[in-house]
Design an enzyme around this catalytic site. Structure first.
Site, PDB file in Angstrom:
ATOM      1  N   ARG A  60       0.835  -1.199   0.000  1.00 21.81           N
ATOM      2  CA  ARG A  60       0.000   0.000   0.000  1.00 21.81           C
ATOM      3  C   ARG A  60       0.870   1.249   0.000  1.00 21.81           C
ATOM      4  NH1 ARG A  60      -1.889   1.261   4.079  1.00 21.81           N
ATOM      5  NH2 ARG A  60      -0.811  -0.166   5.473  1.00 21.81           N
ATOM      6  N   LYS A 201      -8.362  -3.098   1.300  1.00 22.44           N
ATOM      7  CA  LYS A 201      -8.317  -2.117   2.380  1.00 22.44           C
ATOM      8  C   LYS A 201      -9.203  -0.910   2.109  1.00 22.44           C
ATOM      9  CE  LYS A 201      -5.562  -4.328   5.158  1.00 22.44           C
ATOM     10  NZ  LYS A 201      -6.128  -5.005   6.341  1.00 22.44           N
ATOM     11  N   HIS A 221      -9.367  -4.604  13.163  1.00 21.82           N
ATOM     12  CA  HIS A 221      -8.303  -5.201  12.354  1.00 21.82           C
ATOM     13  C   HIS A 221      -7.757  -6.380  13.155  1.00 21.82           C
ATOM     14  CE1 HIS A 221      -4.134  -4.790  10.294  1.00 21.82           C
ATOM     15  NE2 HIS A 221      -4.923  -5.576   9.601  1.00 21.82           N
ATOM     16  N   SER A 239       1.309  -6.408  11.189  1.00 23.17           N
ATOM     17  CA  SER A 239       1.981  -7.380  10.330  1.00 23.17           C
ATOM     18  C   SER A 239       3.210  -7.965  11.017  1.00 23.17           C
ATOM     19  CB  SER A 239       2.393  -6.695   9.014  1.00 23.17           C
ATOM     20  OG  SER A 239       2.994  -7.608   8.150  1.00 23.17           O
ATOM     21  N   LYS A 243      -0.746 -12.833  13.878  1.00 30.11           N
ATOM     22  CA  LYS A 243      -2.208 -12.795  13.858  1.00 30.11           C
ATOM     23  C   LYS A 243      -2.806 -13.961  13.057  1.00 30.11           C
ATOM     24  CE  LYS A 243      -3.610  -9.002  11.997  1.00 30.11           C
ATOM     25  NZ  LYS A 243      -4.147  -9.227  10.645  1.00 30.11           N
ATOM     26  N   THR A 244      -2.309 -14.145  11.841  1.00 36.43           N
ATOM     27  CA  THR A 244      -2.834 -15.206  10.986  1.00 36.43           C
ATOM     28  C   THR A 244      -2.413 -16.579  11.503  1.00 36.43           C
ATOM     29  OG1 THR A 244      -2.838 -13.758   9.050  1.00 36.43           O
ATOM     30  CG2 THR A 244      -2.878 -16.115   8.632  1.00 36.43           C
ATOM     31  N   ASP A 258      -8.468 -11.297   9.308  1.00 40.76           N
ATOM     32  CA  ASP A 258      -7.995  -9.909   9.238  1.00 40.76           C
ATOM     33  C   ASP A 258      -9.005  -8.819   9.584  1.00 40.76           C
ATOM     34  OD1 ASP A 258      -5.676  -8.256   8.592  1.00 40.76           O
ATOM     35  OD2 ASP A 258      -6.802  -7.584   6.847  1.00 40.76           O
ATOM     36  N   ARG A 323       2.825 -12.172  -0.985  1.00 34.75           N
ATOM     37  CA  ARG A 323       1.481 -12.445  -0.467  1.00 34.75           C
ATOM     38  C   ARG A 323       0.799 -13.572  -1.237  1.00 34.75           C
ATOM     39  NH1 ARG A 323      -0.885  -9.482   4.016  1.00 34.75           N
ATOM     40  NH2 ARG A 323       0.437  -7.659   4.321  1.00 34.75           N
TER      41      ARG A 323
END
Length: 538
Positions: A60, A201, A221, A239, A243-244, A258, A323
């Site tokens: 981004r 996003k 988030h 990031s 989290k994942t 997410d 990704r």
């Protein structure tokens, strides 16, 4: 599902200002995959996944994200470096230029929606210049049935034109790329960048405004999963904090990885229909669910393949932000629909490269609100140019780039949820132990998993002196014991073997917390302000 076959419905884009276009509507992911390869815009990896290069932008571009300032937004949005205002008339002129650019071209259109809870459903029409951008939208948004498509009425529109380059002197942009939200016209306009994360996003940012302002719902988030007793756990984190990885638990059903909403009815629902995971250093042993999800239908971004189509996940020659996107049903153990009830525990994940935060600690409501507003993790040497030692990285609400309102608004909503439900909030350090980055070591994943499992199983005991020690610098409650974790690991000071060095570094981090929080103090309540680190050591 409608997305598995090529739809016969034909549509005109004249109402959007796109004239004489060759419109491909609701193509199957298989068809989009094949068209991408035929156009030379991607190749097929040995796993069957589509591999594309997003071009100039592999992430981004926060400085090129704008919100139109008008009657809907002018008094509500927290304007500044995160939410940069854009003139409404300039938006219309730029929109007209983009739609003129797409006129006469081959374009791809997909109807989809966000929000798994029917009460909060947001219908979206995605118009893309590239076929793989449209396949990304199929992966990441929720997919309507054939029946739902018959009378589909889009509320928001995404117009995505990576090949269109803005003229900053004329168009009001900073440079040739842009991602602009218009809450009156209900349009997300994206140009000059092929990075697909801008699509995802854009809608997330829109929902982060719509849900709290109009629906009394907290957008988050975070990732989330559900246990055997239907208890929901929520994982916030920036990031690289886990989290994942940590929410992908074979013993619990995944709600999403997410973006979620927390309703006034005390349910948690996924905004999305897929996952968008980092694949840097991915290996099957550590992250089997993500590894197995990379198959036909998934899209790999900016990875390096060998002559046989095998991915080198350690190769970062294009970007560290490699990704993969895939539909959530590429994961075996998921909640259907993507909704959870009865939230019991929230985990704030931070990769503390200073190595001074406890590996797990329990937070009071005021501490939870403070740490939520702060959104702390740390950058380590080598991740960015000029970073030679651990550097604090604060992102309000663990997602500042996507939050149109003042962070205190989201924090107060979270604090209210905590009081209403009596749930527990935990600060989990997935970063360093035994010293800072370069001296200590990264917390073992098996220890972090053991600590989270202990919380979910209710094994960390009552919130009292026998079971918890109040940290003398940060004021958080660290458990004295945890099944499956050596006792000394639970105390960061003990792992250092150098009290003076430990406290010097700890106070360095508390100063960074206080310095960062200054910009929020005038908006935050006294209760939230009291949730910060202690200002003295015993």
């Amino acid at each position: 599902m409608a997305n598995n076959t090529q739809a016969t419905k034909s549509i005109s884009l004249n109402e959007y200002g796109i004239k004489n276009a060759e419109v491909h509507y609701q193509l199957s992911p298989e068809k989009l995959h094949d068209i991408t390869i035929a156009k030379g815009q991607g190749v097929e990896a040995s796993s069957g996944a589509l591999a594309v290069n997003t071009g100039e932008f592999t992430g981004r571009s926060p400085m090129d994200r704008f919100i139109v300032k008008d009657d809907v937004t002018k008094d509500r949005v927290w304007w500044g470096k995160v939410n940069i205002p854009f003139d409404s008339d300039d938006f219309q002129k730029l929109y007209d230029k983009v739609t003129d650019y797409l006129s006469g071209k081959e374009v791809f259109v997909r109807d989809s929606y966000a929000c798994a809870d029917e009460n909060y459903k947001l219908n979206i029409r995605v118009i893309t210049e590239y076929p793989w951008s449209n396949q990304f939208a199929n992966n990441m948004f929720l997919r309507p049935t054939e029946e739902e498509l018959k009378n589909f009425s889009p509320e928001w529109t995404i117009v995505n034109a990576p090949g269109f380059m803005a003229d900053p002197k004329v168009d009001g942009t900073r440079q040739h790329n842009f991602a602009i939200l218009d809450f009156t016209r209900k349009i997300a306009l994206i140009g000059g960048t092929g990075y697909t994360g801008e699509i995802k996003k854009g809608i997330f940012s829109a929902l982060n405004f719509i849900l709290p302002v109009f629906k009394n719902t907290l957008p988050m988030h975070c990732s989330a999963n559900i246990g055997k007793d239907d208890d929901t756990a929520i994982f916030f984190g920036l990031s690289g904090t886990g989290k994942t990885t940590l929410s992908a638990d074979p013993e619990r059903r995944l709600i999403g990885d997410d973006e979620h909403g927390w309703t006034k009815e005390n349910t948690v629902f996924n905004f999305e229909g897929g996952c968008y995971a980092k694949v840097i250093n991915l290996c099957e042993e550590n992250e089997p669910d993500i590894f197995k999800a990379i198959k036909k239908g998934a899209i790999l971004e900016n990875v390096i393949l060998d002559a046989d189509g095998n991915v080198d996940f350690d190769d970062v020659s294009i970007t560290q932000n490699t990704r993969v996107s895939y539909p959530i049903d590429h994961i075996d153990n998921i909640a259907v629909p993507s909704i959870g009830k009865n939230p019991k525990n929230i985990f704030f994940l931070t990769a503390d490269a200073f190595g001074v935060l406890p590996p797990i600690s329990k937070l009071t409501p005021s501490q939870a609100a403070y740490h939520f507003i702060s959104g702390y993790t740390a950058k380590v040497a080598g991740t960015e140019a000029g970073v030679v030692e651990p550097t604090p990285n604060f992102s309000a609400c663990f997602g500042a780039p996507f939050m149109p309102l003042h962070p205190a608004k989201y924090a107060e909503m979270l604090s209210d949820k905590m009081k209403e439900t009596g749930l527990n909030v935990w600060l989990v350090n997935t970063g360093w132990t035994g010293g800072p980055y370069g001296v200590g070591t990264r917390m073992k994943l098996k220890y972090t998993r053991a600590m989270i499992n202990a919380v979910l199983n209710g094994d960390l005991g009552l919130y009292d002196y026998d079971h918890y020690h109040i940290h003398s610098v940060f004021g958080v409650a660290q458990p004295r014991s945890c099944p499956g974790v050596p006792t000394e690991v639970l105390s960061p000071r003990t792992t250092w073997n150098d009290d003076e060095a430990y406290y010097t570094t700890a106070f360095k981090l508390t100063n960074a917390f206080r310095e960062n929080f200054k910009k929020f103090e005038s908006f935050a309540s006294e209760e939230i302000r009291r949730g910060g680190p202690q200002r003295y050591a015993f």
